[in-house]
Design a protein around this motif. Structure first.
Motif, PDB file in Angstrom:
ATOM      1  N   LEU A 117       0.824  -1.205   0.000  1.00  0.00           N
ATOM      2  CA  LEU A 117       0.000   0.000   0.000  1.00  0.00           C
ATOM      3  C   LEU A 117       0.862   1.261   0.000  1.00  0.00           C
ATOM      4  N   VAL A 118       1.949   1.238   0.761  1.00  0.00           N
ATOM      5  CA  VAL A 118       2.865   2.387   0.753  1.00  0.00           C
ATOM      6  C   VAL A 118       3.432   2.574  -0.653  1.00  0.00           C
ATOM      7  N   TRP A 119       3.816   1.464  -1.305  1.00  0.00           N
ATOM      8  CA  TRP A 119       4.353   1.587  -2.663  1.00  0.00           C
ATOM      9  C   TRP A 119       3.288   2.075  -3.642  1.00  0.00           C
ATOM     10  N   SER A 120       2.022   1.711  -3.414  1.00  0.00           N
ATOM     11  CA  SER A 120       0.977   2.197  -4.318  1.00  0.00           C
ATOM     12  C   SER A 120       0.875   3.714  -4.252  1.00  0.00           C
ATOM     13  N   LEU A 121       1.176   4.300  -3.098  1.00  0.00           N
ATOM     14  CA  LEU A 121       1.202   5.766  -2.982  1.00  0.00           C
ATOM     15  C   LEU A 121       2.458   6.351  -3.623  1.00  0.00           C
ATOM     16  N   ILE A 122       3.607   5.747  -3.310  1.00  0.00           N
ATOM     17  CA  ILE A 122       4.884   6.252  -3.846  1.00  0.00           C
ATOM     18  C   ILE A 122       4.924   6.086  -5.363  1.00  0.00           C
TER      19      ILE A 122
END
Length: 162
Positions: A117-122
């Motif tokens: 999920l963090v990577w989906s934002l980044i």
């Protein structure tokens, strides 16, 4: 795939371009370790394919990662062999993972979902900042997983024992 992205993409390739790549590589390696421990070693990850909207959504995300994501790149500014592909580039691999996590049955699914999920934002920010249109799907995939996880929790709370 997460280990490959952490070492082969972030630490080896992307570190020459972006100083944050070492942190990204560490996160991807940590995610690989989490999947290995929880899935292979403890056997606590199973996939629940019961049909309905969740299965359809997961299938759509997996198809997007494998087929649509590279097609958008090929039709745009990323000709082959520069087109990011599942298993070679982080973003389509994360979209594929988010699709699988919609189907995953795990006692602590949020723990497994945090780094993707963090990577989906980044990575999703690249859609705007770097003009990578297929990464709009990455941001959307993250939102779909959160919605699926929140709705799944409510359903289980409404129907104890299910």
């Amino acid at each position: 795939m997460w280990l490959l992205m952490g070492v082969g993409y972030h630490l080896t390739f992307f570190a020459e371009i972006n100083p944050a790549a070492n942190l990204f590589g560490a996160l991807f390696i940590l995610q690989a370790v989490l999947f290995a421990i929880e899935g292979a070693w403890r056997g606590r990850i199973s996939m629940r394919l019961e049909g309905g909207f969740r299965a359809w959504l997961a299938g759509a995300l997996i198809a997007y990662a494998l087929i649509i994501y590279p097609l958008i790149g090929l039709l745009g500014a990323q000709p082959y062999p520069e087109t990011p592909l599942f298993g070679v580039a982080p973003c389509p691999t994360v979209i594929f993972t988010l699709g699988l996590l919609i189907l995953a049955d795990h006692p602590q699914r949020w723990m497994l979902a945090t780094i993707p999920l963090v990577w989906s934002l980044i990575g999703g920010s690249a859609a705007v900042l770097l003009e990578v249109p297929q990464d709009f799907g990455l941001a959307a995939a993250g939102m779909f997983l959160v919605i699926a996880m929140l709705s799944g929790r409510r359903c289980r709370q409404d129907h104890p024992g299910s």
